[in-house]
Design a protein around this motif. Structure first.
Motif, PDB file in Angstrom:
ATOM      1  N   ALA A  16      -2.500 -21.481  47.685  1.00 36.36           N
ATOM      2  CA  ALA A  16      -3.130 -21.771  49.083  1.00 36.36           C
ATOM      3  C   ALA A  16      -4.477 -21.425  48.954  1.00 36.36           C
ATOM      4  N   LYS A  17      -4.853 -20.225  48.338  1.00 39.21           N
ATOM      5  CA  LYS A  17      -6.338 -19.787  48.370  1.00 39.21           C
ATOM      6  C   LYS A  17      -6.972 -20.767  47.421  1.00 39.21           C
ATOM      7  N   LYS A  18      -6.365 -21.023  46.345  1.00 41.73           N
ATOM      8  CA  LYS A  18      -7.202 -21.937  45.413  1.00 41.73           C
ATOM      9  C   LYS A  18      -7.562 -23.200  45.895  1.00 41.73           C
ATOM     10  N   GLU A  19      -6.841 -23.706  46.911  1.00 41.07           N
ATOM     11  CA  GLU A  19      -7.307 -25.104  47.496  1.00 41.07           C
ATOM     12  C   GLU A  19      -7.869 -24.655  49.013  1.00 41.07           C
ATOM     13  N   GLY A  20      -8.170 -23.557  49.204  1.00 42.05           N
ATOM     14  CA  GLY A  20      -8.940 -23.171  50.804  1.00 42.05           C
ATOM     15  C   GLY A  20      -7.961 -23.733  51.823  1.00 42.05           C
ATOM     16  N   ARG A  21      -6.643 -23.493  51.832  1.00 42.69           N
ATOM     17  CA  ARG A  21      -5.754 -23.932  53.056  1.00 42.69           C
ATOM     18  C   ARG A  21      -4.859 -22.568  53.189  1.00 42.69           C
ATOM     19  N   GLU A  22      -3.733 -22.771  54.264  1.00 38.61           N
ATOM     20  CA  GLU A  22      -3.103 -21.856  54.587  1.00 38.61           C
ATOM     21  C   GLU A  22      -1.986 -21.758  53.885  1.00 38.61           C
ATOM     22  N   SER A  23      -1.146 -20.587  53.471  1.00 37.64           N
ATOM     23  CA  SER A  23       0.203 -20.691  52.991  1.00 37.64           C
ATOM     24  C   SER A  23       1.069 -21.385  53.698  1.00 37.64           C
ATOM     25  N   THR A  24       2.156 -22.184  52.974  1.00 37.32           N
ATOM     26  CA  THR A  24       3.302 -22.493  53.895  1.00 37.32           C
ATOM     27  C   THR A  24       4.382 -21.447  54.245  1.00 37.32           C
ATOM     28  N   GLY A  25       4.179 -20.340  53.924  1.00 40.27           N
ATOM     29  CA  GLY A  25       5.025 -19.239  53.933  1.00 40.27           C
ATOM     30  C   GLY A  25       6.302 -19.486  53.057  1.00 40.27           C
ATOM     31  N   ASN A  26       5.941 -20.148  51.706  1.00 44.70           N
ATOM     32  CA  ASN A  26       6.805 -20.038  50.769  1.00 44.70           C
ATOM     33  C   ASN A  26       6.709 -19.016  49.519  1.00 44.70           C
ATOM     34  N   GLY A  27       5.800 -17.955  49.727  1.00 46.80           N
ATOM     35  CA  GLY A  27       5.856 -16.834  48.573  1.00 46.80           C
ATOM     36  C   GLY A  27       6.977 -16.030  48.792  1.00 46.80           C
ATOM     37  N   ARG A  28       7.781 -16.052  47.827  1.00 45.91           N
ATOM     38  CA  ARG A  28       8.937 -15.382  47.709  1.00 45.91           C
ATOM     39  C   ARG A  28       9.274 -14.412  46.290  1.00 45.91           C
ATOM     40  N   ARG A  29       9.883 -13.453  46.260  1.00 42.60           N
ATOM     41  CA  ARG A  29      10.068 -12.715  45.160  1.00 42.60           C
ATOM     42  C   ARG A  29      11.497 -12.013  44.950  1.00 42.60           C
ATOM     43  N   GLN A  30      12.003 -11.746  43.822  1.00 45.77           N
ATOM     44  CA  GLN A  30      13.089 -11.296  43.644  1.00 45.77           C
ATOM     45  C   GLN A  30      13.337  -9.637  44.370  1.00 45.77           C
ATOM     46  N   SER A  31      12.375  -9.133  44.004  1.00 41.85           N
ATOM     47  CA  SER A  31      12.433  -7.523  44.508  1.00 41.85           C
ATOM     48  C   SER A  31      11.026  -7.134  44.421  1.00 41.85           C
ATOM     49  N   TYR A  32      10.776  -6.010  44.578  1.00 46.23           N
ATOM     50  CA  TYR A  32       9.435  -5.335  44.420  1.00 46.23           C
ATOM     51  C   TYR A  32       8.975  -5.220  43.104  1.00 46.23           C
ATOM     52  N   ARG A  33       9.908  -5.207  42.249  1.00 43.73           N
ATOM     53  CA  ARG A  33       9.483  -5.526  40.651  1.00 43.73           C
ATOM     54  C   ARG A  33       8.869  -6.825  40.292  1.00 43.73           C
ATOM     55  N   ASN A  34       8.880  -7.621  41.275  1.00 42.36           N
ATOM     56  CA  ASN A  34       8.320  -8.983  40.909  1.00 42.36           C
ATOM     57  C   ASN A  34       7.186  -9.418  41.752  1.00 42.36           C
ATOM     58  N   PRO A  35       6.132 -10.117  41.119  1.00 42.03           N
ATOM     59  CA  PRO A  35       5.131 -10.734  42.023  1.00 42.03           C
ATOM     60  C   PRO A  35       5.622 -12.093  42.727  1.00 42.03           C
ATOM     61  N   PRO A  36       4.945 -12.321  44.017  1.00 39.81           N
ATOM     62  CA  PRO A  36       5.770 -13.455  44.630  1.00 39.81           C
ATOM     63  C   PRO A  36       5.081 -14.774  43.972  1.00 39.81           C
ATOM     64  N   ILE A  37       5.827 -15.789  43.978  1.00 39.46           N
ATOM     65  CA  ILE A  37       5.473 -17.393  43.688  1.00 39.46           C
ATOM     66  C   ILE A  37       6.217 -18.251  44.598  1.00 39.46           C
ATOM     67  N   PRO A  38       5.440 -19.501  44.579  1.00 42.40           N
ATOM     68  CA  PRO A  38       6.037 -20.507  45.525  1.00 42.40           C
ATOM     69  C   PRO A  38       7.125 -20.770  45.128  1.00 42.40           C
ATOM     70  N   ARG A  39       8.400 -20.637  46.339  1.00 43.10           N
ATOM     71  CA  ARG A  39       9.828 -20.991  46.312  1.00 43.10           C
ATOM     72  C   ARG A  39       9.985 -21.925  47.415  1.00 43.10           C
ATOM     73  N   MET A  40      11.414 -22.320  47.135  1.00 48.53           N
ATOM     74  CA  MET A  40      11.837 -23.284  48.304  1.00 48.53           C
ATOM     75  C   MET A  40      12.963 -22.196  49.354  1.00 48.53           C
ATOM     76  N   THR A  41      13.197 -22.526  50.471  1.00 52.86           N
ATOM     77  CA  THR A  41      13.747 -21.524  51.335  1.00 52.86           C
ATOM     78  C   THR A  41      15.041 -22.326  51.683  1.00 52.86           C
ATOM     79  N   ASN A  42      15.027 -23.249  52.674  1.00 53.53           N
ATOM     80  CA  ASN A  42      16.308 -24.127  53.025  1.00 53.53           C
ATOM     81  C   ASN A  42      15.724 -25.554  52.666  1.00 53.53           C
ATOM     82  N   THR A  43      15.976 -26.165  51.887  1.00 50.09           N
ATOM     83  CA  THR A  43      15.251 -27.366  51.422  1.00 50.09           C
ATOM     84  C   THR A  43      16.374 -28.715  51.484  1.00 50.09           C
TER      85      THR A  43
END
Length: 466
Positions: A322-349
């Motif tokens: 979102a930062k790269k496009e100058g907009r707000e996140s859609t709340g799709n930053g997700r990670r498996q655990s604290y060992r992983n950085p967040p990436i865009p992921r689906m939720t209930n699609t």
């Protein structure tokens, strides 16, 4: 929760940006999980897992550095912050805002917390499923049941002043019944799960789960081989949504868009599906499997309309994309655990409900296939080409569901199939799953109403003369 004090968090964030960087984030996780499994009417596994740690991310332009630790002592956290920030180049405008704690009320009420239920009671769930499945037919040769629950607490803070917490409680049961008759072996599967506690089994009684899994296996055991042809396919509601999730959903995640690896890149406003199709990602659905209050970057859960009446309207973003496009996140930053950085992921699609009844959809088909349930599949992410196995299928003849068929596969292209959806039912249903991407697995629900794809290649096992 407050395992980490605000003072300690501030020190960690400042240390992470000590060599520069534009943004620093701390992600704390404490997760307790319980798993029981049964096979051959015997308990095979009883496990309790405990995950505790902190991940620290530093962003400087397009550069991302990530480090984690399971040691919560201040010295260890500061050392981890130094590692995360070490690769950052000096940046003049390093800003760390004062942390301001935000609180979001959770709509996901937990009636019976899993940790209050003794393992003996959970074992009884497995036994009930096993006995129910085996009692359906003597041809049920094997029953495998897996129960899992977990409670995950997260705390997220960053250099922009964000400071939030969330708790996620999920419970799931997976039942597999295997039927055999001579050389023919078929499997039936039921896998309910939600963002709730042990009350899951009030909505999904264990005896019904075992019965349904066994009945699927027996039905497919008695089915004839599926024909091969291009034909209309009616896909049942619920887990049928995995086809959209895999063949189209990942292509709507912003990292794929920005890498140019998605067929949906630079197509906002274009028609990408039949006008009857509206597709949504919604993390706010109460007690649904992929729901949460905040995502794994601290952004509030939200509904994002991806396709509206056939036109592409949005993508799924995390903070970085979102930062790269100058907009707000859609709340799709997700990670498996604290060992992983967040990436865009689906939720209930899911594909939103339409106006047709399931009977009207089936009644419109002269000759075709009813895919009552799908199982595994393969998708080529860059193109959306897919192959999915039909776990339970039936012929449609003269507008009626007739005999069961086994061994059917659906072969097609996700983007093209969206254009070929000509009827959408009014019976939306969701189903749980675990979604894998870049080595990370997260809970995500799929969903759709019953729908008609006017033409799909059906691969079958029917031999000439059968």
């Amino acid at each position: 929760m407050m395992v980490l004090s605000q003072e300690k968090i501030n020190q960690v964030l400042k240390t992470a940006l000590n060599k520069g960087g534009q943004f620093a984030e701390l992600f704390f996780e404490r997760k307790v999980s319980n798993q029981l499994s049964m096979e051959s009417s015997k308990v095979e596994t009883v496990k309790t897992g405990y995950n505790l740690g902190v991940g620290i991310r530093v962003i400087n332009g397009d550069q991302v550095s990530y480090a984690y630790t399971d040691d919560l002592a201040l010295e260890a956290l500061l050392e981890t912050a130094k590692v995360a920030g070490a690769a950052s180049k000096y940046h003049d405008n390093v800003v760390i805002n004062n942390l301001k704690k935000s609180k979001y009320d959770s709509p996901h009420q937990i009636q019976i917390r899993p940790e209050t239920i003794e393992k003996l009671k959970k074992k009884e769930v497995l036994e009930t499923v096993d006995q129910s499945a085996r009692g359906i037919d003597e041809r049920i040769q094997q029953v495998m049941v897996n129960y899992v629950d977990y409670t995950q607490e997260v705390l997220i803070a960053n250099s922009q002043g964000l400071f939030v917490e969330d708790e996620r409680v999920r419970t799931r049961l997976m039942a597999n019944a295997v039927a055999a008759d001579g050389q023919i072996i078929q499997t039936g599967r039921e896998t309910p799960g939600k963002h709730i506690g042990f009350e899951l089994f009030e909505e999904y009684p264990p005896e019904e789960i075992g019965k349904k899994a066994a009945e699927k296996a027996i039905t497919m055991l008695e089915a004839r081989p599926a024909p091969s042809a291009r034909m209309p396919v009616v896909v049942n509601h619920g887990f049928g949504g995995v086809l959209f999730h895999e063949a189209c959903g990942h292509g709507l995640e912003a990292d794929a868009i920005q890498k140019g690896s998605s067929v949906y890149a630079n197509r906002i406003g274009e028609k990408v599906a039949n006008e009857k199709v509206t597709a949504i990602d919604d993390a706010t659905i109460v007690n649904e499997w992929g729901a949460f209050v905040i995502d794994d970057e601290g952004h509030p859960a939200q509904e994002t309309v991806l396709i509206q009446d056939g036109k592409l309207t949005d993508y799924m973003y995390d903070f970085k994309t979102a930062k790269k496009e100058g907009r707000e996140s859609t709340g799709n930053g997700r990670r498996q655990s604290y060992r992983n950085p967040p990436i865009p992921r689906m939720t209930n699609t899911f594909i939103a409900p339409g106006e047709s009844t399931p009977d009207e959809i089936i009644g419109s088909v002269d000759k075709g296939l009813y895919a009552k349930s799908l199982s595994g599949g393969q998708v080529e992410p860059a193109t959306g080409d897919y192959t999915f196995t039909v776990a339970e299928g039936y012929l449609i003849e003269n507008g009626k569901i007739t005999e069961p068929v086994r061994g059917a596969t659906l072969v097609g292209n996700g983007p093209k199939s969206l254009h070929r959806i000509t009827m959408v039912g009014n019976d939306l249903k969701h189903a749980p799953g675990m979604c894998g991407k870049e080595g990370q697995s997260v809970p995500a629900a799929v969903g759709q109403p019953t729908l008609l794809i006017e033409e799909v290649t059906v691969g079958g096992t029917e031999r000439e003369g059968e």
